[in-house]
Scaffold this active site. Sequence first.
Site, mmCIF file in Angstrom:
data_model
loop_
_atom_site.group_PDB
_atom_site.id
_atom_site.type_symbol
_atom_site.label_atom_id
_atom_site.label_comp_id
_atom_site.label_asym_id
_atom_site.label_seq_id
_atom_site.Cartn_x
_atom_site.Cartn_y
_atom_site.Cartn_z
ATOM 1 C CB SER A 49 10.340 5.358 -12.181
ATOM 2 O OG SER A 49 10.099 4.740 -10.939
ATOM 3 C CD GLU A 109 9.890 12.503 -11.606
ATOM 4 O OE1 GLU A 109 9.242 12.817 -10.594
ATOM 5 O OE2 GLU A 109 10.461 11.400 -11.729
ATOM 6 C CD GLU A 155 6.960 9.910 -6.792
ATOM 7 O OE1 GLU A 155 7.885 9.220 -7.260
ATOM 8 O OE2 GLU A 155 6.897 11.148 -6.914
#
Length: 288
Positions: A65, A148, A242
């Site tokens: 990411s 995202e 997360e």
Amino acid sequence: MAQRFGIHAGVWGFDWTPAAADRAIGAAAAAGYDLIEIPAIDRSIQDARDTARALQAHGIDASVSLALTFDDDISDADAARRERGERRLTEAMHFASDIGATFVGGVVFSAMGRYDRLPTVEARERSLEVLRRVAAIGERTGVTLGVEYVNRYESNLLNTAAQTARFVDDIGASNVVVHLDTFHAAMEERSLTEAVEAAGHRLGYLHASESHRGILGTGTIDWTRLLSDLADARFDGPITVESFSPVVIGDESSIDIGLWHPHWSDPDALAADSLAFLRSRLAETVPA
């Protein structure tokens, strides 16, 4: 297919020296996760082979990411900024390929930060143009690109699943999916149920993050309902924990993401408890 669970490497901090990488990867594997999400490294400074070796040694998969900044915002009118952003995204795709990962997600469409201007059609088109080229790289290397969406304070372009689904459709590549983060969705959506429905078949990756970014189950998110909605939608992507603590990630990173209050201090306990929590909630939604 059994649900796959992941965890963000930032749970153990954002340092990615070989020793730190081995520590985080080993801890994630020991906790029972199927994958660890690794922030994209600068391959001109760090060797991706260290990460690949640690993943192989500990027997765990990876995803990748990143979040663009105002200096490399691909939606910006400045061509130099767009070029820097495209270079970062391209490098992330190659890093994923180097370590055997098949997913790159995050805030890949604009800067992650509060904008001082309204979104424009032109900015959206600039972002789409770059991401079509980045997605094409992924198609050649077997890497999926996840978009995202984030809350209004961290982008002006994509803040809901419906916006992101249209954006993904407009990219027009089969290897691009919606990356849904429950922290951001809880702020922006009328309900997480509607967010899952709006993403539909495009939903490919999910960040399990509490409404206050702390310990799962201690905020306002109805995890049992969310997992049931995901099952109804036949979601088969990873669910990746997360959660960050300023005690672990330090002052600079905490300021970057606006993380002012510690909710936990032991990353290994957070990892183990989060996985147990998600599995217990999943058991409530899926018949034995």
